[in-house]
Motif scaffolding. Structure first.
Motif, PDB file in Angstrom:
ATOM      1  N   HIS A 188       0.825  -1.205   0.000  1.00 48.39           N
ATOM      2  CA  HIS A 188       0.000   0.000   0.000  1.00 48.39           C
ATOM      3  C   HIS A 188       0.868   1.268   0.000  1.00 48.39           C
ATOM      4  O   HIS A 188       1.751   1.442   0.847  1.00 48.39           O
ATOM      5  CB  HIS A 188      -0.925   0.028   1.221  1.00 48.39           C
ATOM      6  N   ASN A 189       0.635   2.102  -0.995  1.00 49.47           N
ATOM      7  CA  ASN A 189       1.341   3.380  -1.137  1.00 49.47           C
ATOM      8  C   ASN A 189       2.851   3.192  -1.338  1.00 49.47           C
ATOM      9  O   ASN A 189       3.634   4.104  -1.074  1.00 49.47           O
ATOM     10  CB  ASN A 189       1.084   4.282   0.070  1.00 49.47           C
TER      11      ASN A 189
ATOM     12  N   THR B 283       5.994   2.098  -4.093  1.00 49.87           N
ATOM     13  CA  THR B 283       6.282   2.071  -5.523  1.00 49.87           C
ATOM     14  C   THR B 283       6.997   0.773  -5.875  1.00 49.87           C
ATOM     15  O   THR B 283       8.023   0.439  -5.274  1.00 49.87           O
ATOM     16  CB  THR B 283       7.155   3.268  -5.939  1.00 49.87           C
TER      17      THR B 283
ATOM     18  N   GLY C  33      -2.934  -1.628  -3.425  1.00 50.29           N
ATOM     19  CA  GLY C  33      -2.576  -0.215  -3.302  1.00 50.29           C
ATOM     20  C   GLY C  33      -1.186   0.171  -3.740  1.00 50.29           C
ATOM     21  O   GLY C  33      -0.675   1.226  -3.331  1.00 50.29           O
TER      22      GLY C  33
ATOM     23  N   ARG D 133       1.838   1.474  -6.275  1.00 50.37           N
ATOM     24  CA  ARG D 133       2.079   2.332  -7.426  1.00 50.37           C
ATOM     25  C   ARG D 133       3.039   1.545  -8.316  1.00 50.37           C
ATOM     26  O   ARG D 133       4.192   1.309  -7.926  1.00 50.37           O
ATOM     27  CB  ARG D 133       2.702   3.654  -6.986  1.00 50.37           C
TER      28      ARG D 133
ATOM     29  N   ARG E 188       7.220   9.690  -9.739  1.00 53.63           N
ATOM     30  CA  ARG E 188       6.954  10.406  -8.484  1.00 53.63           C
ATOM     31  C   ARG E 188       5.476  10.786  -8.342  1.00 53.63           C
ATOM     32  O   ARG E 188       4.943  10.856  -7.237  1.00 53.63           O
ATOM     33  CB  ARG E 188       7.801  11.674  -8.408  1.00 53.63           C
ATOM     34  N   LEU E 189       4.814  11.044  -9.472  1.00 51.85           N
ATOM     35  CA  LEU E 189       3.418  11.501  -9.447  1.00 51.85           C
ATOM     36  C   LEU E 189       2.401  10.367  -9.376  1.00 51.85           C
ATOM     37  O   LEU E 189       1.200  10.612  -9.273  1.00 51.85           O
ATOM     38  CB  LEU E 189       3.131  12.373 -10.679  1.00 51.85           C
ATOM     39  N   LEU E 190       2.872   9.105  -9.443  1.00 54.11           N
ATOM     40  CA  LEU E 190       1.947   7.979  -9.370  1.00 54.11           C
ATOM     41  C   LEU E 190       1.199   7.963  -8.046  1.00 54.11           C
ATOM     42  O   LEU E 190       1.760   8.280  -6.987  1.00 54.11           O
ATOM     43  CB  LEU E 190       2.703   6.648  -9.524  1.00 54.11           C
ATOM     44  N   LYS E 191      -0.057   7.555  -8.108  1.00 54.15           N
ATOM     45  CA  LYS E 191      -0.879   7.392  -6.908  1.00 54.15           C
ATOM     46  C   LYS E 191      -1.141   5.905  -6.678  1.00 54.15           C
ATOM     47  O   LYS E 191      -1.034   5.099  -7.603  1.00 54.15           O
ATOM     48  CB  LYS E 191      -2.201   8.142  -7.080  1.00 54.15           C
ATOM     49  N   PRO E 192      -1.519   5.523  -5.451  1.00 51.35           N
ATOM     50  CA  PRO E 192      -1.819   4.112  -5.192  1.00 51.35           C
ATOM     51  C   PRO E 192      -2.883   3.583  -6.161  1.00 51.35           C
ATOM     52  O   PRO E 192      -3.882   4.243  -6.421  1.00 51.35           O
ATOM     53  CB  PRO E 192      -2.339   4.128  -3.754  1.00 51.35           C
TER      54      PRO E 192
ATOM     55  N   GLU F  82      -2.333   3.053  -9.341  1.00 56.90           N
ATOM     56  CA  GLU F  82      -2.055   3.503 -10.708  1.00 56.90           C
ATOM     57  C   GLU F  82      -0.845   2.768 -11.272  1.00 56.90           C
ATOM     58  O   GLU F  82       0.011   2.276 -10.528  1.00 56.90           O
ATOM     59  CB  GLU F  82      -1.807   5.012 -10.743  1.00 56.90           C
TER      60      GLU F  82
END
Length: 411
Positions: A10-11, A13, A49, A51, A100-104, A106
């Motif tokens: 979760h959260n 990368t 969750g 990225r 860096r801009l990825l969200k959980p 995605e």
């Protein structure tokens, strides 16, 4: 080695290394089998969750047949039912910013990794670790998930370079491959039959030597160019045309090695008793003991014959374990697919635990709707290296990473 369930994503990368290298015709991908094979791993990560940064390649090293991964991202988007962003960059500033801009939940796909010169050469783990690719992306990544069994016999930055820097984890496909191949290699059920065909003669000879010397096989059946090389090693003449073809491929030098294998394990290596050629536009089968062998002088061998298929089928029906790699002939030509289809149908109908691999083998199985095979491997060269008893760099990297980070497990 780490399993996918060993960590909380979760959260976090995740760099997901897969092999989506697929057949291309007229610039378009024609088969999505490898996409579907990695879907369970990707879906698991997104559901938990993560990225996800997907890395893959398209085209062989030094093959000159590279394509971008833009279509790969589109196909994966359709299969997932969610957008996979295509990033026209690998480890440059733009790629790092998008990561860096990825969200959980995605996912993005990097450009074809083999557009980078670092990814084409074979390097040691230490050299891979020092590449720009690894040094630029490592600070942005929490975990590496490797689901690319088909390239596990290669040592390249995206495959092994993160092993000592981040926890490197088997994807679900990788785990399934390792379990199936290990089961077949270590099996006690007998007879254990290996079917070696196709054009990777040197790799197949290494497999034959390893499994026979280490009592992992009871019988080896041969076809394709492998079968021709062993047939020559037995002393049969396959005619000028076929000798010239093998010489152009640099395969005649393998005949001596095949002869040494036969000298040591003669009863356990079976070769075709007849071959099929194209004679005046028709499939004609020529028995090796017949007076028609003169046809081999002017006509290339394109398949094994029906008597060989029948003999192999009898053996396969009684097998306890079957490992097969490579077609029996030029299966792309309908008239000369009979040997390959016949042998693979025999494997599917057998009671044995069966593993089949190799790109051409898989294509034939899919095209002819052959069922009953327990495991169809996504790796051809990797599978041969595994059964040749060789260390696969990716599996070694997974073990190294486990030893370094095993205290970090957080299921």
């Amino acid at each position: 080695m780490f399993r996918l369930t060993d960590f909380n994503y979760h959260n976090r990368t995740v760099f997901l290394r897969v092999d989506l290298n697929s057949p291309v015709r007229n610039g378009r991908i024609t088969d999505d089998a490898r996409f579907r094979a990695v879907l369970p791993t990707l879906e698991y990560l997104l559901e938990h969750g993560a990225r996800v940064v997907v890395g893959t390649h398209q085209g062989r090293p030094y093959g000159g047949d590279y394509n971008t991964t833009e279509e790969h991202a589109r196909i994966l988007s359709n299969l997932l039912g969610t957008e996979v962003e295509y990033v026209e960059d690998i480890f440059g500033r733009y790629a790092r910013e998008r990561i860096r801009l990825l969200k959980p939940g995605e996912v993005l796909m990097l450009e074809n990794l083999r557009f980078s010169a670092e990814e084409v050469e074979y390097r040691s783990l230490e050299e891979c670790e020092g590449t720009f690719f690894v040094r630029k992306l490592a600070p942005l990544i929490d975990y590496v998930v490797n689901d690319s069994f088909a390239t596990s016999h290669r040592s390249q930055p995206s495959l092994v370079g993160f092993a000592r820097l981040k926890p490197m984890i088997m994807g679900l496909l990788m785990e399934r491959e390792i379990n199936a191949l290990t089961h077949a290699y270590d099996a006690s059920e007998k007879p254990r039959v290996y079917v070696l065909g196709g054009s990777k003669v040197r790799d197949s000879l290494r497999v034959a030597e390893n499994v026979l010397k280490n009592d992992r096989a009871d019988l080896i059946l041969t076809g394709g160019l492998v079968g021709q090389v062993f047939t020559l090693a037995k002393g049969f003449n396959l005619g000028d045309t076929n000798l010239e073809f093998l010489e152009k491929r640099g395969l005649l030098e393998s005949v001596d090695r095949a002869e040494r294998i036969l000298d040591e394990f003669y009863p356990y290596v079976r070769t075709p008793v007849d071959f099929a050629i194209d004679y005046k536009g028709k499939r004609v089968e020529v028995d090796l003991l017949s007076d028609e062998k003169w046809l081999f002088d002017d006509h290339p061998i394109l398949d094994i014959g029906s008597r060989t298929v029948e003999k192999y089928g009898e053996i396969l029906r009684k097998a306890g374990v079957i490992v097969a790699n490579g077609p029996m002939g030029v299966f792309e030509m309908r008239e000369f697919a009979a040997g390959t289809v016949g042998v693979f149908r025999g494997i599917g109908e057998s009671r044995a635990f069966s593993v089949v691999g190799g790109g051409h083998s898989v294509a034939s199985i899919r095209e002819n709707s052959i069922t009953g095979i327990d495991h169809v491997s996504t790796g051809g060269g990797a599978m041969l290296s595994f059964f040749a008893g060789e260390k696969l760099p990716v599996l070694e990297a997974l073990r190294i990473s486990y030893e370094r980070f095993k205290d970090k497990v957080e299921p």
